[in-house]
Design a protein around this motif. Structure first.
Motif, PDB file in Angstrom:
ATOM      1  N   ALA A 220       0.932  -1.238  -0.157  1.00 43.19           N
ATOM      2  CA  ALA A 220      -0.069  -0.055  -0.163  1.00 43.19           C
ATOM      3  C   ALA A 220       0.860   1.337   0.051  1.00 43.19           C
ATOM      4  O   ALA A 220       0.268   2.309   0.539  1.00 43.19           O
ATOM      5  N   GLY A 221       1.892   1.268  -0.489  1.00 39.81           N
ATOM      6  CA  GLY A 221       2.835   2.426  -0.752  1.00 39.81           C
ATOM      7  C   GLY A 221       2.597   3.227  -1.889  1.00 39.81           C
ATOM      8  O   GLY A 221       1.768   2.712  -2.764  1.00 39.81           O
ATOM      9  N   SER A 222       3.479   4.085  -2.116  1.00 41.39           N
ATOM     10  CA  SER A 222       2.984   4.962  -3.234  1.00 41.39           C
ATOM     11  C   SER A 222       3.768   4.366  -4.460  1.00 41.39           C
ATOM     12  O   SER A 222       3.567   4.791  -5.602  1.00 41.39           O
ATOM     13  N   ARG A 223       4.583   3.420  -4.328  1.00 41.51           N
ATOM     14  CA  ARG A 223       5.289   2.667  -5.325  1.00 41.51           C
ATOM     15  C   ARG A 223       5.418   1.320  -4.953  1.00 41.51           C
ATOM     16  O   ARG A 223       5.326   0.899  -3.626  1.00 41.51           O
ATOM     17  N   ARG A 224       5.895   0.485  -5.915  1.00 42.39           N
ATOM     18  CA  ARG A 224       6.075  -0.943  -5.606  1.00 42.39           C
ATOM     19  C   ARG A 224       7.443  -0.994  -4.581  1.00 42.39           C
ATOM     20  O   ARG A 224       8.450  -0.266  -4.675  1.00 42.39           O
ATOM     21  N   MET A 225       7.448  -1.967  -3.751  1.00 42.01           N
ATOM     22  CA  MET A 225       8.473  -2.306  -2.681  1.00 42.01           C
ATOM     23  C   MET A 225       9.774  -2.721  -3.493  1.00 42.01           C
ATOM     24  O   MET A 225       9.388  -3.617  -4.216  1.00 42.01           O
ATOM     25  N   THR A 226      10.740  -2.330  -2.837  1.00 43.64           N
ATOM     26  CA  THR A 226      12.041  -2.988  -3.642  1.00 43.64           C
ATOM     27  C   THR A 226      12.163  -4.380  -3.400  1.00 43.64           C
ATOM     28  O   THR A 226      12.637  -5.237  -4.011  1.00 43.64           O
ATOM     29  N   VAL A 231       4.970  -7.572  -6.655  1.00 42.79           N
ATOM     30  CA  VAL A 231       3.749  -7.397  -6.075  1.00 42.79           C
ATOM     31  C   VAL A 231       3.100  -6.062  -6.224  1.00 42.79           C
ATOM     32  O   VAL A 231       3.742  -4.875  -6.135  1.00 42.79           O
ATOM     33  N   PRO A 232       2.104  -5.998  -6.731  1.00 45.55           N
ATOM     34  CA  PRO A 232       1.223  -4.907  -7.133  1.00 45.55           C
ATOM     35  C   PRO A 232       0.843  -3.809  -5.693  1.00 45.55           C
ATOM     36  O   PRO A 232       0.819  -4.484  -4.967  1.00 45.55           O
ATOM     37  N   THR A 233       0.664  -2.558  -6.012  1.00 45.05           N
ATOM     38  CA  THR A 233       0.315  -1.791  -5.036  1.00 45.05           C
ATOM     39  C   THR A 233      -0.972  -1.726  -4.882  1.00 45.05           C
ATOM     40  O   THR A 233      -2.075  -2.131  -5.950  1.00 45.05           O
ATOM     41  N   LEU A 234      -1.851  -1.177  -3.805  1.00 44.57           N
ATOM     42  CA  LEU A 234      -2.936  -1.127  -3.441  1.00 44.57           C
ATOM     43  C   LEU A 234      -3.847  -0.239  -4.801  1.00 44.57           C
ATOM     44  O   LEU A 234      -4.986  -0.455  -5.257  1.00 44.57           O
TER      45      LEU A 234
END
Length: 321
Positions: A220-226, A231-234
């Motif tokens: 659920a961050g502003s971008r995909r996690m490193t 894994v897609p974002t919300l």
């Protein structure tokens, strides 16, 4: 003349601000953590404050004040004497209650002194490893079916609760909210199959995925996690839902002396910048190091944070019971 000079000296001493004769920090600084001892955020607070104590030339004492989703801790710091000896770990907790509560017992802009932001961890949606919900399309399809899904959170009105409620509202689905006494308990409920899914902060859920206990379907961050690039974002699966994150940050009561605020900011900044292993540990758990340039820069970011949470409340429809 000597008697007059002596009286002037006594009067000047009496008029000096309280604590002016004491070099700060002259005693341990109390860091109030709004989570139970042993929680992931508590562990992180202890690790980082221990590192900051060196450049500060003092010591920190952790005081855990869990309860009411962190409101008790935020109120305690808002009412504390601004002498530099009482601080709050996690300014986002205070901001959340300022948005969610009609009367949290403080004003978010008048009753705190922002010191520094250190790192940010996005919330992530986790399911049990053995769950038939293998990806977000499968979860969304299941959520649309009656009676829907059961989802957990660390408490009513927490960002995790709002994230799940906003996701379901956005796709036109309903679910059953099951609140727990903290994010760790909600994640354990996912592992044990008590609920179908829950949002948890990445530093709680990512290690559990690495241990094979849960599976993360979206972040659920502003971008995909490193750490989870596939894994897609919300926002990708539910456009319009604002980011949901937790920050490792430090705030004090209003009126904290500028010199003390500056020293605290520098101590935490230098502790994190100077420890590559600490930064790597933060990033390994999905965190992003975002050291504030200054206390003023951190304070300037608060209005946007308040608005983001207001948008999340509006979309989710979540309220404090």
């Amino acid at each position: 003349m000597r008697r007059r000079e002596a009286l002037i000296g006594i009067a000047t001493l009496a008029a000096a601000p309280a604590g002016a004769q004491e070099a700060w920090p002259g005693r341990p600084v109390r860091m109030i953590v709004p989570f139970a001892a042993g929680a992931s955020s508590d562990t992180l607070a202890r690790l980082i404050t221990a590192k900051a104590a060196g450049p500060l030339g003092g010591t920190f004492v952790i005081e855990n004040r869990a309860g009411a989703g962190g409101l008790i801790a935020a109120q305690a710091v808002a009412r504390a004497t601004p002498d530099g000896y009482t601080l709050l770990w996690g300014g986002g907790t205070a901001v959340t209650h300022a948005v969610m509560q009609a009367n949290p017992g403080y004003d978010i802009f008048r009753d705190f002194t922002p010191v520094t932001e250190i790192a940010e961890n996005p919330a992530v949606l986790a399911v049990r490893t053995a769950s038939p919900l293998r990806d977000m399309p499968g979860l969304l399809a299941a959520a649309r079916r009656s009676p829907g899904l059961r989802y957990g959170s660390g408490g009513v009105g927490t960002p995790a609760h709002m994230a799940a409620a906003a996701l379901l509202k956005t796709i036109g689905a309903e679910g059953t909210h099951v609140p727990y006494r903290g994010a760790n308990q909600a994640t354990l409920a996912v592992e044990q199959g008590e609920v179908d899914f829950a949002f948890a902060i990445s530093n709680i859920a990512l290690p559990r995925q690495q241990q094979g206990a849960v599976r993360i379907l979206c972040t659920a961050g502003s971008r995909r996690m490193t750490a989870l690039p596939a894994v897609p974002t919300l926002a990708e699966v539910a456009p319009g839902v604002p980011p949901v994150t937790s920050t490792s940050s430090v705030v004090g009561p209003a009126g904290l002396p500028e010199a003390v605020t500056a020293r605290l900011h520098a101590a935490f900044r230098d502790a994190v910048r100077g420890d590559a292993a600490l930064r790597a540990a933060l990033e390994a758990e999905g965190g992003e190091v975002i050291l504030s340039e200054s206390p003023a820069a951190y304070a300037a970011a608060w209005p946007a944070e308040v608005q983001r949470l207001r948008d999340l409340v509006r979309i989710s429809g979540a309220t404090v019971e």
